[in-house]
Design a protein around this motif. Structure first.
Motif, PDB file in Angstrom:
ATOM      1  N   ALA B 130      28.339   9.637  31.754  1.00 59.53           N
ATOM      2  CA  ALA B 130      27.288  10.464  32.342  1.00 59.53           C
ATOM      3  C   ALA B 130      26.407   9.577  33.193  1.00 59.53           C
ATOM      4  CB  ALA B 130      26.451  11.122  31.246  1.00 59.53           C
ATOM      5  N   ASN B 131      25.720  10.182  34.184  1.00 60.96           N
ATOM      6  CA  ASN B 131      24.822   9.374  35.019  1.00 60.96           C
ATOM      7  C   ASN B 131      23.405   9.414  34.463  1.00 60.96           C
ATOM      8  OD1 ASN B 131      23.524  11.679  35.905  1.00 60.96           O
ATOM      9  ND2 ASN B 131      24.351  11.626  37.973  1.00 60.96           N
ATOM     10  N   ALA B 132      22.483   8.750  35.191  1.00 60.51           N
ATOM     11  CA  ALA B 132      21.112   8.595  34.705  1.00 60.51           C
ATOM     12  C   ALA B 132      20.217   9.746  35.163  1.00 60.51           C
ATOM     13  CB  ALA B 132      20.554   7.256  35.183  1.00 60.51           C
ATOM     14  N   SER B 133      20.792  10.916  35.389  1.00 60.67           N
ATOM     15  CA  SER B 133      20.118  12.183  35.704  1.00 60.67           C
ATOM     16  C   SER B 133      20.083  12.496  37.190  1.00 60.67           C
ATOM     17  CB  SER B 133      18.690  12.289  35.156  1.00 60.67           C
ATOM     18  OG  SER B 133      17.753  11.675  36.016  1.00 60.67           O
ATOM     19  N   LEU B 134      20.028  13.804  37.453  1.00 61.43           N
ATOM     20  CA  LEU B 134      19.780  14.339  38.798  1.00 61.43           C
ATOM     21  C   LEU B 134      18.525  15.209  38.679  1.00 61.43           C
ATOM     22  CD1 LEU B 134      23.509  15.105  39.663  1.00 61.43           C
ATOM     23  CD2 LEU B 134      22.135  13.228  40.541  1.00 61.43           C
ATOM     24  N   TYR B 135      18.162  15.950  39.749  1.00 64.78           N
ATOM     25  CA  TYR B 135      16.874  16.650  39.704  1.00 64.78           C
ATOM     26  C   TYR B 135      16.830  17.722  38.612  1.00 64.78           C
ATOM     27  CZ  TYR B 135      16.833  15.029  44.608  1.00 64.78           C
ATOM     28  OH  TYR B 135      16.922  14.298  45.766  1.00 64.78           O
ATOM     29  N   GLY B 276      18.408  17.130  35.414  1.00 71.56           N
ATOM     30  CA  GLY B 276      19.805  17.506  35.611  1.00 71.56           C
ATOM     31  C   GLY B 276      20.734  16.527  34.915  1.00 71.56           C
ATOM     32  N   LEU B 277      21.642  17.070  34.100  1.00 73.55           N
ATOM     33  CA  LEU B 277      22.624  16.221  33.422  1.00 73.55           C
ATOM     34  C   LEU B 277      23.951  16.319  34.176  1.00 73.55           C
ATOM     35  CD1 LEU B 277      21.961  17.292  29.693  1.00 73.55           C
ATOM     36  CD2 LEU B 277      20.572  15.854  31.191  1.00 73.55           C
ATOM     37  N   PHE B 278      24.649  15.189  34.233  1.00 73.94           N
ATOM     38  CA  PHE B 278      25.912  15.142  34.977  1.00 73.94           C
ATOM     39  C   PHE B 278      26.868  14.227  34.230  1.00 73.94           C
ATOM     40  CE2 PHE B 278      29.019  13.991  38.066  1.00 73.94           C
ATOM     41  CZ  PHE B 278      29.019  14.959  39.063  1.00 73.94           C
ATOM     42  N   ALA B 279      27.946  14.799  33.700  1.00 75.32           N
ATOM     43  CA  ALA B 279      28.912  14.009  32.934  1.00 75.32           C
ATOM     44  C   ALA B 279      30.314  14.302  33.456  1.00 75.32           C
ATOM     45  CB  ALA B 279      28.821  14.362  31.450  1.00 75.32           C
ATOM     46  N   THR B 280      31.171  13.296  33.369  1.00 76.81           N
ATOM     47  CA  THR B 280      32.517  13.502  33.912  1.00 76.81           C
ATOM     48  C   THR B 280      33.507  12.539  33.269  1.00 76.81           C
ATOM     49  OG1 THR B 280      33.780  13.769  35.971  1.00 76.81           O
ATOM     50  CG2 THR B 280      32.189  11.960  35.912  1.00 76.81           C
ATOM     51  N   ARG B 281      34.689  12.467  33.878  1.00 74.35           N
ATOM     52  CA  ARG B 281      35.736  11.580  33.383  1.00 74.35           C
ATOM     53  C   ARG B 281      35.549  10.179  33.948  1.00 74.35           C
ATOM     54  NH1 ARG B 281      39.698  14.677  31.250  1.00 74.35           N
ATOM     55  NH2 ARG B 281      39.758  16.861  31.893  1.00 74.35           N
ATOM     56  N   GLU B 282      35.997   9.195  33.185  1.00 77.35           N
ATOM     57  CA  GLU B 282      35.801   7.807  33.588  1.00 77.35           C
ATOM     58  C   GLU B 282      36.458   7.498  34.941  1.00 77.35           C
ATOM     59  OE1 GLU B 282      36.252   5.307  30.231  1.00 77.35           O
ATOM     60  OE2 GLU B 282      34.671   4.059  31.091  1.00 77.35           O
ATOM     61  N   ASN B 283      37.594   8.100  35.204  1.00 74.61           N
ATOM     62  CA  ASN B 283      38.263   7.733  36.458  1.00 74.61           C
ATOM     63  C   ASN B 283      37.653   8.381  37.694  1.00 74.61           C
ATOM     64  OD1 ASN B 283      39.238  10.088  35.447  1.00 74.61           O
ATOM     65  ND2 ASN B 283      41.355   9.796  36.132  1.00 74.61           N
ATOM     66  N   PHE B 284      36.576   9.171  37.498  1.00 75.95           N
ATOM     67  CA  PHE B 284      35.870   9.729  38.660  1.00 75.95           C
ATOM     68  C   PHE B 284      34.576   8.971  38.977  1.00 75.95           C
ATOM     69  CE2 PHE B 284      37.606  14.239  37.491  1.00 75.95           C
ATOM     70  CZ  PHE B 284      38.860  13.877  37.960  1.00 75.95           C
ATOM     71  N   ILE B 285      34.301   7.859  38.265  1.00 74.46           N
ATOM     72  CA  ILE B 285      32.955   7.287  38.391  1.00 74.46           C
ATOM     73  C   ILE B 285      32.629   6.813  39.799  1.00 74.46           C
ATOM     74  CG2 ILE B 285      32.552   6.632  35.976  1.00 74.46           C
ATOM     75  CD1 ILE B 285      33.409   3.823  36.630  1.00 74.46           C
ATOM     76  N   ARG B 286      33.626   6.391  40.564  1.00 79.52           N
ATOM     77  CA  ARG B 286      33.324   5.904  41.922  1.00 79.52           C
ATOM     78  C   ARG B 286      32.915   7.034  42.850  1.00 79.52           C
ATOM     79  NH1 ARG B 286      33.245   0.211  42.199  1.00 79.52           N
ATOM     80  NH2 ARG B 286      34.302  -0.395  40.316  1.00 79.52           N
ATOM     81  N   GLN B 287      33.162   8.265  42.428  1.00 80.51           N
ATOM     82  CA  GLN B 287      32.766   9.415  43.248  1.00 80.51           C
ATOM     83  C   GLN B 287      31.531  10.116  42.696  1.00 80.51           C
ATOM     84  OE1 GLN B 287      33.644  10.493  46.149  1.00 80.51           O
ATOM     85  NE2 GLN B 287      35.174   8.904  46.469  1.00 80.51           N
TER      86      GLN B 287
END
Lengths: 521, 447, 124
Positions: B130-135, B276-287
């Motif tokens: 997950a990232n460090a948040s969006l708006y 805003g929470l944003f979580a995804t798969r590890e192989n998408f982190i560069r995007q």
């Protein structure tokens, strides 16, 4: 003579200078702190919520099957953990924070208090509008301040930060162009721009064409005018610019882009230099976002939340996003759909759910109302005066690419470090050991090894003098080849320099439980 | 002016050092005709704390706060009890008045809580990173659609009818520029067949669960249908507390999870700031969009944290960045992280069960009222009922009686006449038995 | 007998018959700093001269790598994807990026010789 008969040593004693590792790993007030996931245990919680009997479960068969994996901690453990973390941070409340372009000014506590009034903090965005007239009044009042201070007729309040405001502004430009059947692809952005400018232009579907800077740190207005043509949708300029300079040919550039049927987007990140003295509307600006978290002192909070309302010219105002705040007799009304609008209004759509950063609006209104128009003007003047004082006090020691006067921030380059073996980064890290947050470094890109200092209006002269003294001595030592303060700095911070290369090569972005010990065969 | 430390003598001494006659000389690049006087602004002068507090308190007093009335509003923003420790801790100067952690040696506090936040979000949603948040949840969803368009190199986003309409409109604002956005026809209380809308131009399907009417959606068949056509499933959660009780999207096959984190740690605030929470798969982190805090070591080998993978971001990649975002929701994610740490595994489970029990009991009572029909067979803490008359008029009349009865569907879809009798009702742990009695009694009298 | 040519975007290309090996120059690798990530083209992809072929990133910088000449990609260097430090260690050897089957060798005429590139660097 009744007395406590047992004395004890009260002199400071002798000092054994060699620091030796402590038993605990902590050092006095400097505590090491594990991750929250490495603390706690099962069956403990920091809240008391009674277990309920669920009479009828209506979860559609999608009840969670496995555990989440969160640790259990009591309230004192959680409080101690986050207090200890907080002590590893620098903050404007604790010291001068001269990050250029970021505007770390004092955050008044009145603003925090008012934002927490239940009448603002505990109000739902979709309550019936007759129950939120005071909230709408607050937004309307802040809109009046923003439009008056900028000399612009309209403002869109929903953008959630500066970059979101840029997107909103460029989308109004796009909508205005499309309304006349025009699909211009190109936006001109100076090479000194914040990274958000080209990123936003690309996101809004435009191509970015870079305009170079002149040797004196301004946008090359001639080069810009040469690039103008019928395919240019807009110019996107920061004013005062990222070198801390006002663009003297700003009106000429605005007129030129208007002459070819394009628009002028102004990045308002540096509005704090001119607020109360210059109105962007008088400079030919069509859209400009205002960072409430820079100019109007809402706290940065370690990276947000911000708020980025966008003021709009008459040409762009009809395309402002939903919702719109309208006067309806004695009432204020949020209009959330196109159908309810007069036909001349053509909103571009919605930037986000609900109505914008209300919590930030309360703080910003408390700030502008406290200052008043006279205080805002004085704050801008003091910010500019303080930056010029730093420039004048240091330009003989450090190297200033532009002689000044500057606006609210003073720019230096690294030519004074040439041949010393000390880099801009080393210099910045040495400032940490002196108790200061470094200035913005390596930005703007148009200057080599840039150091951008923005003191803001919040510093006393004594504070500025002390800061100047520290930078002068550091500069002298660097030039004299004394590299001890720079090599391996910082030495007195919670961490020494961190390995960013390793972090990027093999990213570790979350905690994972340690592997379970292998069961014996 | 209480916020300005410089005295007239200081200013004179500083001007002398600069060698400027007066402060006007410092503004010499500003065209003279563009400089206006104080009188150009029809705005008041400096005021003391007392006066400002009085004026703003008066405005606050004109609003009906949620805590002052039986309160049942949800639809994307939820009222929960936030422990006192949360607000105390986020107001510590070192958190409140620090900037984005650009100098990691003196920002470990922020970087470590962001790392904890990322971990918590990944655990809750059942995703890898997950990232460090969006708006907020809506803009996070729009970013997810853009990411899906980049990853699949396909243009089309299909939005479920159960996606909050504000979210759908936010997605349309940005994603329609680079592709096309299809909104499925509205079917309140039912799961539409999204599989038939997916084709080989589809980048992603966006499904909210619990959906805007409160209905819990089974994501597994949609994930299968999307993956079979090479599209991604974006799962949206507007009530994050629900994941204390519901199967997370990650174990149901979601490729991206976006969520509104307001419910944990953050107040209603009339719509913002949220997180805003944003979580995804590890192989998408560069995007991925947004900041990331990553673990590393310092020069003497101690664990520490830094902002990492920054080459995705605007300050380095400029017009090729994955997003234009810079400032995010720092302090709101701190509130989220502290509140979730206080809750822990057990507290969150109890909180979620308390919410469901409260809503389930209320749904039962409301559907026993003549003419009221519960249209969401499954739900978490929010459900939709059909009333025998337009819901907006009922909500307005109840507001007169100091009851905030919920969100009429017509507030979200003003033009859908067949939705005008629908009322979306939320009942969290903050709702009392007396609140429910008041709502039931008032509705019985009115309908 | 192989021959190496250079672009003004700091790529090198080594010609062996109809095969070309492409990488970034020592100067470029030093400018970027520690390389942390590379994105390489899929074999089979066809590239035009000057087209975007790969991406190279350090912590604070990112750059596209352009194809010095047109052709079809025949191999990508998986070793630098696994260990990007190889790009800094040996940019003009083990740190190569990809190989091409040369489309039109006339395009080589537009590129610089080693001597010309050295002069070009002096002028920067």
């Amino acid at each position: 003579m009744p007395m406590n008969a047992q004395g004890r040593p009260t002199a400071s004693g002798s000092i054994d200078d060699a620091p030796r590792p402590t038993i605990s790993g902590d050092r006095g007030l400097d505590h090491e702190e594990p991750l929250i996931f490495e603390l706690g245990r099962e069956g403990v919680a920091g809240v008391d919520i009674p277990e309920v009997q669920m009479s009828e479960e209506r979860l559609g068969g999608l009840r969670r099957r496995g555990p989440i994996g969160l640790p259990g901690l009591s309230e004192p453990e959680v409080v101690r953990h986050y207090v200890r973390l907080s002590r590893m941070n620098y903050a404007i409340d604790a010291g001068l924070y001269p990050l250029g372009s970021c505007t770390m000014k004092h955050n008044p506590r009145l603003n925090e208090k008012l934002a927490r009034l239940p009448g603002f903090a505990d109000v739902h965005p979709l309550q019936p509008q007759q129950t939120v007239q005071g909230a709408l009044q607050l937004i309307s009042e802040l809109m009046r301040w923003l439009t008056t201070l900028t000399g612009m007729p309209a403002v869109a309040m929903s953008p959630k930060a500066g970059a979101h405001g840029e997107l909103c502004g460029l989308l109004t430009i796009r909508a205005a162009l499309l309304a006349r059947g025009d699909r211009r692809p190109r936006i001109l952005v100076p090479s000194s721009a914040h990274g958000t400018n080209p990123a936003t232009a690309a996101l809004a579907g435009f191509t970015v064409d870079e305009v170079r800077a002149t040797d004196d740190g301004h946008v090359d207005a001639d080069a810009l005018e040469d690039k103008l043509g019928p395919d240019v949708a807009a110019i996107m300029l920061t004013n005062p610019n990222t070198c801390g300079l006002f663009e003297p040919r700003i009106r000429e550039m605005a007129d030129a882009v208007h002459a070819i049927g394009g628009y002028f987007y102004c990045d308002g990140a540096n509005f704090n230099a001119i607020a109360g003295r210059v109105r962007p509307g008088d400079l030919g600006v069509d859209a400009m976002h205002i960072n409430l978290h820079k100019t109007f002192s809402t706290p940065h909070g370690g990276g947000g939340p911000g708020a980025g309302p966008v003021v709009l010219s008459a040409a762009l105002a009809p395309y402002a996003p939903l919702p719109l705040l309208m006067h309806d007799g004695n009432e204020l009304r949020l209009v959330e759909e196109r159908g309810a609008l007069p036909s001349e209004l053509k909103p571009l759509g919605r930037m986000c759910a609900f109505h914008g950063q209300m919590g930030m609006f309360v703080r910003a209104l408390a700030y502008v109302a406290s200052h008043g128009a006279d205080g805002i003007r004085q704050a801008s003047e003091d910010a500019v005066l303080s930056a010029n004082y730093i420039l004048a006090s240091l330009k003989d020691a450090m190297s200033a690419p532009y002689p000044g006067p500057c606006m609210h921030e003073a720019l230096f380059d690294d030519s004074f470090l040439e041949g010393t073996g000390v880099t801009t980064l080393d210099f910045a890290k040495a400032m940490i050991d002196e108790g200061y947050h470094p200035m913005t470094i390596y930005f703007p890109l148009v200057v080599h090894g840039a150091m951008l200092i923005e003191p803001t209006e919040s510093e006393s002269k004594e504070s500025l003098d002390r800061f100047i003294h520290v930078l002068r001595v550091l500069t002298e030592e660097a030039k004299a080849g004394k590299r001890e303060r720079f090599e391996g700095a910082p030495k007195f911070a919670p961490r020494r320099r961190l390995d960013e290369t390793a972090a990027a090569r093999k990213p570790i972005l979350r905690w994972r439980p340690p592997p379970l010990p292998q069961a014996a065969e | 002016m209480r916020y300005l430390p410089l005295t007239p003598d200081d200013r004179a001494a500083m001007l002398a050092k600069i060698g400027a006659r007066d402060v006007d000389a410092l503004f010499r690049d500003v065209p003279r005709s563009a400089v206006v006087s104080r009188d150009a602004f029809d705005l008041p002068d400096t005021q003391g704390e007392l006066e400002v507090e009085r004026a703003l308190s008066r405005m606050a007093g004109r609003n009906v706060s949620a805590g002052s009335a039986p309160f049942f509003c949800g639809a994307g923003a939820y009222r929960h009890h936030v422990p006192a420790a949360v607000d105390h801790l986020i107001q510590r100067s070192e958190f409140l008045t620090s900037y984005t952690p650009y100098q990691p040696e003196i920002a470990q506090g922020t970087l470590q809580y962001l790392f904890e936040f990322q971990t918590q979000v990944a655990l809750l949603t059942g995703m890898e990173v997950a990232n460090a948040s969006l708006y907020d949840g809506s803009t996070a969803t729009a970013e997810a659609v853009l990411m899906a368009q980049r990853l699949t190199k396909r243009p089309k986003a299909i939005l479920s009818c159960g996606l909050h309409p504000h979210y759908a409109e936010t997605v349309e604002t940005v994603a329609a520029l680079s592709g096309e956005v299809i909104r499925a026809p509205i079917m309140p209380g039912r799961a539409e067949d999204l599989a038939e809308l997916i084709d080989d131009r589809t980048a992603c399907v966006v499904v909210q669960s619990p959906d805007v009417f409160g209905l819990i959606r089974d994501l597994k068949p949609i994930a299968e249908a999307a993956h079979a056509k090479g599209a991604l499933l974006i799962a949206v959660v507007t009530e994050i507390v629900s994941l204390g009780l519901l199967e997370p999207p990650g174990t149901q096959g979601a490729d991206v999870v976006t969520a509104e984190g307001q419910s944990i740690g953050n107040g209603l605030n009339f719509g913002g700031p949220y997180v805003g929470l944003f979580a995804t798969r590890e192989n998408f982190i560069r995007q991925m969009p947004g900041r990331l805090s990553g673990e590393t070591v310092d020069a003497v080998g101690r664990r520490g944290f830094v902002l990492t993978l920054s080459t995705r971001e605007q300050h380095i990649r400029r017009d090729k960045a994955t997003s234009n975002i810079c400032t995010n929701s720092g302090l709101c994610c701190l509130a989220f992280t502290i509140h979730l740490s206080l809750l822990g595994e057990e507290g969150l489970g109890r909180l979620a069960r308390a919410n469901h029990a409260r809503a389930s009991a209320l749904a039962g009572r409301l559907s026993n009222i003549d003419g009221v029909e519960l249209i969401t067979p499954s739900f978490f803490n929010e459900f939709t009922v059909r009333l025998p008359k337009p819901a907006a008029s009922v909500v307005d009349a109840l507001a007169e009686r100091n009851i905030l009865a919920g969100v009429p569907a017509s507030r979200l879809w003003p033009n859908e006449r067949n939705l005008r009798d629908l009322l979306i009702v939320a009942a969290t742990e903050t709702v009392t038995d007396e609140d429910c009695d008041a709502l039931v009694k008032a509705l019985q009298e009115m309908l | 007998m192989s021959e190496t040519r250079y672009t003004d975007q700091h790529e090198w290309v080594r010609i062996d018959g109809d095969e070309a090996t492409v990488g970034i120059t020592r100067y470029a690798a030093d400018q970027l700093g520690d390389v942390v990530y590379v994105e390489l083209p899929e074999p089979g992809r066809s590239l035009g001269q000057g087209g975007e072929a790969a991406v190279v990133e350090s912590v604070k910088a990112a750059s596209e790598v352009y194809a010095p000449i047109g052709g079809e990609v025949t191999a990508a260097n998986a070793a630098i994807a696994d260990d990007p430090a190889k790009v800094n260690a040996d940019p003009e050897g083990e740190g190569w990026f990809f190989k091409l089957k040369i489309g039109d060798s006339a395009e080589l005429a537009k590129l610089m010789s080693a001597g010309q590139y050295a002069d070009f660097l002096k002028g920067l």
